[in-house]
Design an enzyme around this catalytic site. Structure first.
Site, PDB file in Angstrom:
ATOM      1  N   LYS A  69       0.838  -1.213   0.000  1.00 20.09           N
ATOM      2  CA  LYS A  69       0.000   0.000   0.000  1.00 20.09           C
ATOM      3  C   LYS A  69       0.868   1.255   0.000  1.00 20.09           C
ATOM      4  N   CYS A 158     -12.475   2.283  16.672  1.00 20.90           N
ATOM      5  CA  CYS A 158     -11.179   1.667  16.385  1.00 20.90           C
ATOM      6  C   CYS A 158     -10.296   1.612  17.628  1.00 20.90           C
ATOM      7  N   MET A 159     -10.065   2.750  18.258  1.00 23.71           N
ATOM      8  CA  MET A 159      -9.080   2.801  19.349  1.00 23.71           C
ATOM      9  C   MET A 159      -9.668   3.148  20.716  1.00 23.71           C
ATOM     10  N   MET A 342      -7.593  -4.656  16.676  1.00 23.55           N
ATOM     11  CA  MET A 342      -9.062  -4.671  16.765  1.00 23.55           C
ATOM     12  C   MET A 342      -9.655  -5.878  17.465  1.00 23.55           C
ATOM     13  N   GLY A 379      -4.570   1.746  14.391  1.00 18.21           N
ATOM     14  CA  GLY A 379      -4.972   1.399  13.039  1.00 18.21           C
ATOM     15  C   GLY A 379      -4.643   2.468  12.022  1.00 18.21           C
ATOM     16  N   GLN A 380      -5.118   3.688  12.288  1.00 21.66           N
ATOM     17  CA  GLN A 380      -5.065   4.732  11.258  1.00 21.66           C
ATOM     18  C   GLN A 380      -3.827   5.619  11.423  1.00 21.66           C
TER      19      GLN A 380
HETATM   20  N1  LIG Z   1     -17.416  -4.634   9.698  1.00 16.61           N
HETATM   21  C1  LIG Z   1     -16.423  -3.862  10.127  1.00 16.61           C
HETATM   22  N2  LIG Z   1     -16.541  -2.523  10.097  1.00 16.61           N
HETATM   23  C2  LIG Z   1     -15.550  -1.745  10.562  1.00 16.61           C
HETATM   24  C3  LIG Z   1     -14.368  -2.323  11.095  1.00 16.61           C
HETATM   25  C4  LIG Z   1     -14.247  -3.739  11.117  1.00 16.61           C
HETATM   26  O1  LIG Z   1     -13.234  -4.313  11.551  1.00 16.61           O
HETATM   27  N3  LIG Z   1     -15.298  -4.460  10.627  1.00 16.61           N
HETATM   28  N4  LIG Z   1     -13.367  -1.516  11.559  1.00 16.61           N
HETATM   29  C5  LIG Z   1     -13.683  -0.159  11.966  1.00 16.61           C
HETATM   30  C6  LIG Z   1     -12.417   0.612  12.035  1.00 16.61           C
HETATM   31  S1  LIG Z   1     -11.204   0.031  13.087  1.00 16.61           S
HETATM   32  C7  LIG Z   1     -12.180   1.700  11.296  1.00 16.61           C
HETATM   33  S2  LIG Z   1     -10.751   2.586  11.536  1.00 16.61           S
HETATM   34  C8  LIG Z   1     -13.207   2.188  10.358  1.00 16.61           C
HETATM   35  C9  LIG Z   1     -12.652   2.843   9.099  1.00 16.61           C
HETATM   36  O2  LIG Z   1     -13.739   3.350   8.446  1.00 16.61           O
HETATM   37  P1  LIG Z   1     -13.768   4.636   7.520  1.00 16.61           P
HETATM   38  O3  LIG Z   1     -12.975   5.719   8.067  1.00 16.61           O
HETATM   39  O4  LIG Z   1     -15.202   4.902   7.300  1.00 16.61           O
HETATM   40  O5  LIG Z   1     -13.136   4.031   6.185  1.00 16.61           O
HETATM   41  P2  LIG Z   1     -12.136   4.677   5.140  1.00 16.61           P
HETATM   42  O6  LIG Z   1     -12.242   3.866   3.912  1.00 16.61           O
HETATM   43  O7  LIG Z   1     -10.806   4.798   5.729  1.00 16.61           O
HETATM   44  O8  LIG Z   1     -12.769   6.097   4.901  1.00 16.61           O
HETATM   45  C10 LIG Z   1     -11.976   7.221   4.652  1.00 16.61           C
HETATM   46  C11 LIG Z   1     -12.672   8.072   3.616  1.00 16.61           C
HETATM   47  O9  LIG Z   1     -11.943   9.286   3.453  1.00 16.61           O
HETATM   48  C12 LIG Z   1     -11.705   9.528   2.065  1.00 16.61           C
HETATM   49  N5  LIG Z   1     -10.490  10.335   1.994  1.00 16.61           N
HETATM   50  C13 LIG Z   1      -9.221   9.985   1.733  1.00 16.61           C
HETATM   51  N6  LIG Z   1      -8.394  11.031   1.873  1.00 16.61           N
HETATM   52  C14 LIG Z   1      -9.155  12.086   2.237  1.00 16.61           C
HETATM   53  C15 LIG Z   1      -8.879  13.457   2.550  1.00 16.61           C
HETATM   54  O10 LIG Z   1      -7.737  13.908   2.567  1.00 16.61           O
HETATM   55  N7  LIG Z   1      -9.951  14.220   2.889  1.00 16.61           N
HETATM   56  C16 LIG Z   1     -11.219  13.753   2.905  1.00 16.61           C
HETATM   57  N8  LIG Z   1     -12.193  14.562   3.265  1.00 16.61           N
HETATM   58  N9  LIG Z   1     -11.500  12.472   2.590  1.00 16.61           N
HETATM   59  C17 LIG Z   1     -10.485  11.658   2.286  1.00 16.61           C
HETATM   60  C18 LIG Z   1     -11.660   8.169   1.449  1.00 16.61           C
HETATM   61  O11 LIG Z   1     -11.985   8.220   0.076  1.00 16.61           O
HETATM   62  C19 LIG Z   1     -12.715   7.402   2.273  1.00 16.61           C
HETATM   63  O12 LIG Z   1     -13.996   7.516   1.723  1.00 16.61           O
HETATM   64  O13 LIG Z   1     -14.050   1.096   9.978  1.00 16.61           O
HETATM   65  C20 LIG Z   1     -14.720   0.517  11.056  1.00 16.61           C
HETATM   66  N10 LIG Z   1     -15.709  -0.396  10.548  1.00 16.61           N
HETATM   67  N1  LIG Z   2      -3.975  -3.620   4.856  1.00 17.37           N
HETATM   68  C1  LIG Z   2      -4.595  -2.907   5.785  1.00 17.37           C
HETATM   69  N2  LIG Z   2      -3.949  -2.588   6.920  1.00 17.37           N
HETATM   70  C2  LIG Z   2      -4.613  -1.910   7.869  1.00 17.37           C
HETATM   71  C3  LIG Z   2      -5.937  -1.442   7.680  1.00 17.37           C
HETATM   72  C4  LIG Z   2      -6.570  -1.762   6.455  1.00 17.37           C
HETATM   73  O1  LIG Z   2      -7.731  -1.386   6.208  1.00 17.37           O
HETATM   74  N3  LIG Z   2      -5.865  -2.503   5.539  1.00 17.37           N
HETATM   75  N4  LIG Z   2      -6.567  -0.737   8.633  1.00 17.37           N
HETATM   76  C5  LIG Z   2      -5.830  -0.239   9.781  1.00 17.37           C
HETATM   77  C6  LIG Z   2      -6.751  -0.096  10.898  1.00 17.37           C
HETATM   78  S1  LIG Z   2      -7.648   1.340  11.024  1.00 17.37           S
HETATM   79  C7  LIG Z   2      -6.863  -1.029  11.884  1.00 17.37           C
HETATM   80  S2  LIG Z   2      -7.918  -0.715  13.178  1.00 17.37           S
HETATM   81  C8  LIG Z   2      -5.997  -2.217  11.920  1.00 17.37           C
HETATM   82  C9  LIG Z   2      -6.737  -3.529  12.277  1.00 17.37           C
HETATM   83  O2  LIG Z   2      -5.821  -4.552  12.416  1.00 17.37           O
HETATM   84  P1  LIG Z   2      -6.221  -5.990  12.997  1.00 17.37           P
HETATM   85  O3  LIG Z   2      -6.943  -5.860  14.260  1.00 17.37           O
HETATM   86  O4  LIG Z   2      -4.993  -6.824  12.990  1.00 17.37           O
HETATM   87  O5  LIG Z   2      -7.180  -6.541  11.844  1.00 17.37           O
HETATM   88  P2  LIG Z   2      -8.708  -6.975  11.738  1.00 17.37           P
HETATM   89  O6  LIG Z   2      -8.813  -7.688  10.440  1.00 17.37           O
HETATM   90  O7  LIG Z   2      -9.630  -5.851  11.970  1.00 17.37           O
HETATM   91  O8  LIG Z   2      -8.934  -7.982  12.960  1.00 17.37           O
HETATM   92  C10 LIG Z   2      -8.543  -9.271  12.790  1.00 17.37           C
HETATM   93  C11 LIG Z   2      -8.434 -10.143  13.986  1.00 17.37           C
HETATM   94  O9  LIG Z   2      -9.401 -10.008  15.043  1.00 17.37           O
HETATM   95  C12 LIG Z   2      -9.249 -11.169  15.840  1.00 17.37           C
HETATM   96  N5  LIG Z   2     -10.400 -11.422  16.709  1.00 17.37           N
HETATM   97  C13 LIG Z   2     -11.675 -11.715  16.403  1.00 17.37           C
HETATM   98  N6  LIG Z   2     -12.402 -11.907  17.542  1.00 17.37           N
HETATM   99  C14 LIG Z   2     -11.570 -11.722  18.579  1.00 17.37           C
HETATM  100  C15 LIG Z   2     -11.716 -11.749  20.001  1.00 17.37           C
HETATM  101  O10 LIG Z   2     -12.782 -12.020  20.571  1.00 17.37           O
HETATM  102  N7  LIG Z   2     -10.626 -11.459  20.740  1.00 17.37           N
HETATM  103  C16 LIG Z   2      -9.415 -11.175  20.184  1.00 17.37           C
HETATM  104  N8  LIG Z   2      -8.392 -10.904  20.980  1.00 17.37           N
HETATM  105  N9  LIG Z   2      -9.244 -11.176  18.850  1.00 17.37           N
HETATM  106  C17 LIG Z   2     -10.309 -11.427  18.060  1.00 17.37           C
HETATM  107  C18 LIG Z   2      -9.033 -12.299  14.869  1.00 17.37           C
HETATM  108  O11 LIG Z   2      -8.074 -13.181  15.366  1.00 17.37           O
HETATM  109  C19 LIG Z   2      -8.663 -11.573  13.565  1.00 17.37           C
HETATM  110  O12 LIG Z   2      -7.565 -12.111  12.898  1.00 17.37           O
HETATM  111  O13 LIG Z   2      -5.370  -2.391  10.670  1.00 17.37           O
HETATM  112  C20 LIG Z   2      -4.730  -1.212  10.177  1.00 17.37           C
HETATM  113  N10 LIG Z   2      -3.965  -1.636   9.037  1.00 17.37           N
HETATM  114  S1  SF4 Z   3       2.448   2.812   7.004  1.00 18.60           S
HETATM  115 FE1  SF4 Z   3       1.349   0.854   6.902  1.00 18.60          FE
HETATM  116  S2  SF4 Z   3       0.406   0.884   4.881  1.00 18.60           S
HETATM  117 FE2  SF4 Z   3       2.015   2.435   4.845  1.00 18.60          FE
HETATM  118  S3  SF4 Z   3       3.832   1.375   4.060  1.00 18.60           S
HETATM  119 FE3  SF4 Z   3       3.902   1.271   6.296  1.00 18.60          FE
HETATM  120  S4  SF4 Z   3       2.971  -0.694   6.794  1.00 18.60           S
HETATM  121 FE4  SF4 Z   3       2.356  -0.191   4.694  1.00 18.60          FE
HETATM  122 MO   LIG Z   4      -9.235   1.203  12.693  1.00 15.49          MO
END
Ligand SMILES: Nc1nc2c(c(=O)[nH]1)N[C@H]1C(S)=C(S)[C@@H](COP(=O)(O)OP(=O)(O)OC[C@H]3O[C@@H](n4cnc5c(=O)[nH]c(N)nc54)[C@H](O)[C@@H]3O)O[C@H]1N2
Ligand SMILES: Nc1nc2c(c(=O)[nH]1)N[C@H]1C(S)=C(S)[C@@H](COP(=O)(O)OP(=O)(O)OC[C@H]3O[C@@H](n4cnc5c(=O)[nH]c(N)nc54)[C@H](O)[C@@H]3O)O[C@H]1N2
Ligand code: SF4
Ligand SMILES: [Mo]
Length: 754
Positions: A69, A158-159, A342, A379-380
């Protein structure tokens, strides 16, 4: 390992970027746009275009390495459907408009809604992808100028549990350790994070240690992933039962005499809180914990229920495996790093499980020294830097919380607003904010840098809420998304290096990036959009800066909130120069480990000082196992788990527009355990219908491909807006953090016959 690509950098072929460089490339530093690892990148700019990316060798985070990425990140700027103009909904249709019309309309709507319904009828929902200036201006405008605490951000989903975990155990947010811990730890225990895909560069850093030294990587998870493939051991447990596992580890530590008595006596106190705390699925849910003084004797007594043999059935983990885990933590000669994301935060007992993992480190005294590190991964790119440090949550201020008069005074002073303007009560956390929109208490919501119409749980209810007649929704984005679809006004945003900004990563590292490119069309930074509207609302005196100097001026103003040894931040010039600077930044020096006098100048006593808590003592919490909000039953017999894949960022709005990333994983799917697939008569590629009590979806089965859920569980990634898995998820949350649990709800699964 597929996780982190080892390419030296990518220069795009001619067909991907028109106007290819004729040679001169100007390299500039920036943090990566994507995950919270916060890799340093060098972006090559030529003829006004970003044409190449390589890892920044000067960045201590990634030392020149990136993941796929990162390497492809700049391609996300250039897809053909970038939003370059604003849109206004007229007679139900989104129509092109000018920026002036759009900004005027937003200000006018805010004014009339505030007049008719009060300040708490307007709100902003931002993001951990907000830059620090974006979040700062949003907070100052809504809390300081308008006077409402209706400020939330997606870092809540998320956090939030990580934050309440830190606050309840240590009294201060963010990790005590840093990425250098990877170079010192002997054992890594991953508590349900899929690091190979989600924090790939850190994962590589960990694997690299294994090439050099004797280290062990334990993948404790509910699902087999690419992380499992590289770990020394994978231990699978039943969802939610990590609470019981952590307690069983503590039982073993105490029972086997592995407790560090001196450390616990001198630096910890034991507390207990409320139990049976609910799930927040009902509107207006309220909860407040009541910490009570407890003792080691009470803890020991409590842990009797968590003997490894007693929790085998509940957790699905053998007593032998639990004892093995405990022996790793208990070995006085091993340094241990625990990592999570997460799996532990999106958990209806998210605060508790964070507390319990800290308990393990506190009982053994393995904390705040190189390699001994309970490390909550972010995460972010700026969940820490913006949402947690600037405090863009309903209860927060850039320094402290709205409930505290002293903190309100500090903010009022720096913002030059009357202190009474800042309300002393928090309003709505994220889920409740969308509920308030549904109920009609909130009429106006401005959504920036987040895509909630894909990512909010129990989505059907909240999408309907946004469409109600007198609701007005503004969406700032860079591409069309399901969220721009429901907008009344769309503002085109300048993205990442098209504007100047700062992010703050997982290890308290703040990173500056300059504006390298011109934003397309009328696209404008989120910070400047907010300032334009603030001025139209009559607050020009509070936002007096120019387009040229505002980021620097904002940084100067914001720095005043974080003075001193506990949270001092680096000056603007230092940030501009270096590839990231860690806080607390004290007398020109970064603090790598907090709470130990050897590394942390804020310590007032020799050795450990957990100065966030009274008497400098960390809290060990008595927290039981409690069941999830919804578990599989006769009607809905499977667990639904959701998450991500390496190649895509969240909702895919950016990464699906990068051809190589899109082609790698073109659409969503449902992972099934092979035995479940067989029982359902499903083979790889068949269509499968999933239904929960809230919604249903049909998607392609994935069997024995990238990941494998345990039996009785299915997994769906959420990057594909064509398959909205959040229509099925449940909006239950941790009563303390208010973070929803996207990892567990009950579904039925059947082969789809059309
Ligand atoms: N089912 C399920 N749902 C989840 C989660 C999950 O594990 N499972 N995880 C949750 C978590 S941890 C997270 S962090 C959220 C993430 O959820 P979101 O924040 O809703 O997802 P993103 O795709 O990161 O959305 C970012 C948006 O900002 C836009 N964007 C990019 N750059 C800019 C910019 O500079 N300015 C503006 N205004 N827009 C921009 C992108 O096009 C995108 O539409 O999802 C949550 N939802
Ligand atoms: N490529 C990529 N990288 C990312 C992101 C992305 O969108 N893409 N998003 C970023 C963001 S915002 C986030 S928040 C992180 C998320 O990073 P992670 O938390 O690593 O990823 P997820 O896929 O949301 O969660 C996956 C894990 O949740 C665990 N899980 C499910 N249920 C339970 C439970 O009851 N207890 C525990 N302890 N574990 C459980 C499973 O083992 C599963 O593998 O990734 C960040 N990095
Ligand atoms: S900040 Fe995350 S997404 Fe970007 S290069 Fe490093 S590991 Fe990959
Ligand atoms: Mo996140």
């Amino acid at each position: 390992m597929a996780a982190a690509s080892m390419f030296p950098g990518i220069v795009f072929p001619k067909d991907q970027i028109v106007g290819q460089t004729n040679g001169a490339i100007n390299w500039k530093k920036t943090p990566c746009r994507f995950c919270g690892v916060g890799c340093g990148l060098l972006v090559g700019v030529s003829d006004g275009k970003a044409v190449a990316v390589k890892g920044d060798p000067a960045s201590p985070v990634n030392k020149g390495l990136c993941c796929v990425k990162g390497y492809h990140s700049v391609m996300a700027l250039y897809a053909s459907d970038r939003l370059t103009k604003p849109y206004i909904r007229r007679n139900g249709k989104l129509q092109e408009a000018t920026m002036k019309e759009a900004l005027d309309l937003i200000a006018e709507k805010m004014k009339t809604i505030i007049q008719e319904h009060g300040k708490d009828a307007v709100s902003i929902y931002g993001s951990g992808q907000w830059t620090i200036p974006d979040g700062y201006v949003a907070s100052k405008l809504f809390k300081g100028a308008i006077g409402t605490n209706n400020v939330e951000a997606n870092a809540r989903v998320c956090m939030a549990s990580a934050v309440t975990g830190f606050i309840t155990s240590f009294g201060m947010d963010e990790p005590m350790g840093c990425y250098e811990d990877f170079d010192h730890a002997d054992v890594f225990v991953l508590w349900g994070n899929n690091m190979a895909e989600m924090h790939p560069v850190l994962f590589s850093r960990m694997l690299d240690q294994r090439l050099k030294r004797d280290v062990k990587i334990i993948d404790l998870a509910t699902r087999t992933t690419r992380t499992s493939a590289a770990a020394d051991r994978t231990i699978l447990f039943k969802p939610q039962t990590d609470l019981a596992i952590a307690n069983a580890i503590c039982y073993e530590i105490i029972h086997n005499g592995w407790m560090n008595d001196d450390f616990v006596r001198n630096h910890c106190v034991v507390k207990s809180g409320k139990t049976n705390i609910g799930y927040g699925t009902e509107d207006h849910f309220k909860f407040k914990d009541e910490p009570k003084a407890s003792s080691l004797a009470e803890l020991k007594h409590f842990l009797e229920d968590y003997k490894p043999e007693k929790v085998e059935e509940l957790t699905g983990v053998s007593a032998k495996d639990i004892k093995y885990l405990a022996s790793l933590y208990g070995n006085p000669n091993k340094k241990v790093m625990s990592l999570w994301c997460m799996g532990m935060n999106q958990h209806t007992r998210g605060t508790w499980i964070n507390n319990l993992v800290y308990n393990i480190h506190l009982l053994t005294g393995k904390i705040s020294t190189p390699g001994n590190s309970p490390f909550s991964l972010t995460g972010q790119p700026s969940a820490c830097g913006t949402v947690r440090e600037v405090g863009t949550l309903t209860h927060k201020l850039p320094h402290g919380v709205v409930m505290n008069e002293k903190h309100r005074k500090i903010a009022a002073d720096i913002w030059k607003v009357p202190v009474e303007r800042i309300p002393s009560k928090p309003t709505y956390h994220t889920v409740e904010m969308f509920r308030a929109l549904d109920r009609g208490e909130i009429k106006f919501m401005w959504i920036q840098v987040t895509n909630p119409m894909v990512t909010i749980p129990n989505l059907n209810r909240y999408r309907d809420a946004t469409k109600k007649d007198d609701r007005f929704i503004v969406v700032s984005d860079v591409y069309p998304t399901p969220t721009t679809d429901i907008a009344d006004v769309i503002l085109p945003a300048a993205m990442w290096i098209e504007r100047e900004g700062m992010y703050g990563n997982s290890e308290r590292r703040t990173q500056h990036f300059e504006q390298m490119l011109q934003p397309p069309g009328e696209a404008m930074s989120d910070t400047w959009q907010l300032i334009e509207v603030a001025r139209r609302l009559g607050y020009e005196k509070l936002f007096p800066w120019t387009e040229e100097n505002h980021v620097e001026k904002i940084w100067e103003e914001y720095s005043r909130f974080h003075e001193g040894a506990k949270h001092g931040i680096a000056p603007y010039e230092v940030l501009k120069e270096r590839s990231g600077v860690q806080w607390p930044y004290v007398n020109g020096k970064e603090t790598k480990w907090r709470y130990h006098s050897k590394y942390d100048p804020a310590c007032e006593k020799e050795g450990y000082d957990f100065y966030g808590k009274p008497e400098g003592k960390a809290w060990i919490w008595i927290r039981p196992y409690e069941a999830p909000a919804e578990s599989p039953d006769r009607d809905y017999p499977f667990w639904l788990n959701t998450g991500r894949v390496l190649e895509h960022w969240h909702t895919g709005s950016m990464t699906r527009r990068v051809p190589v990333l899109h082609q790698a994983v073109p659409s969503a799917y449902v992972e099934l355990h092979p035995a479940d697939a067989k029982a359902l008569n499903v083979v790889n590629g068949d269509l499968v219908k999933l239904a929960s009590r809230r919604g249903e979806i049909v998607l392609r089965a994935s069997v024995d491909e990238r990941g494998q859920p345990t039996r009785g569980q299915v997994f769906v990634p959420f990057f594909d807006e064509g398959y909205l898995i959040n229509e099925l998820t449940l909006d239950a949350f941790c009563p303390i953090s208010k973070e929803p649990d996207y990892k567990k709800c009950a579904v039925k699964v059947e082969k789809y016959l059309g």
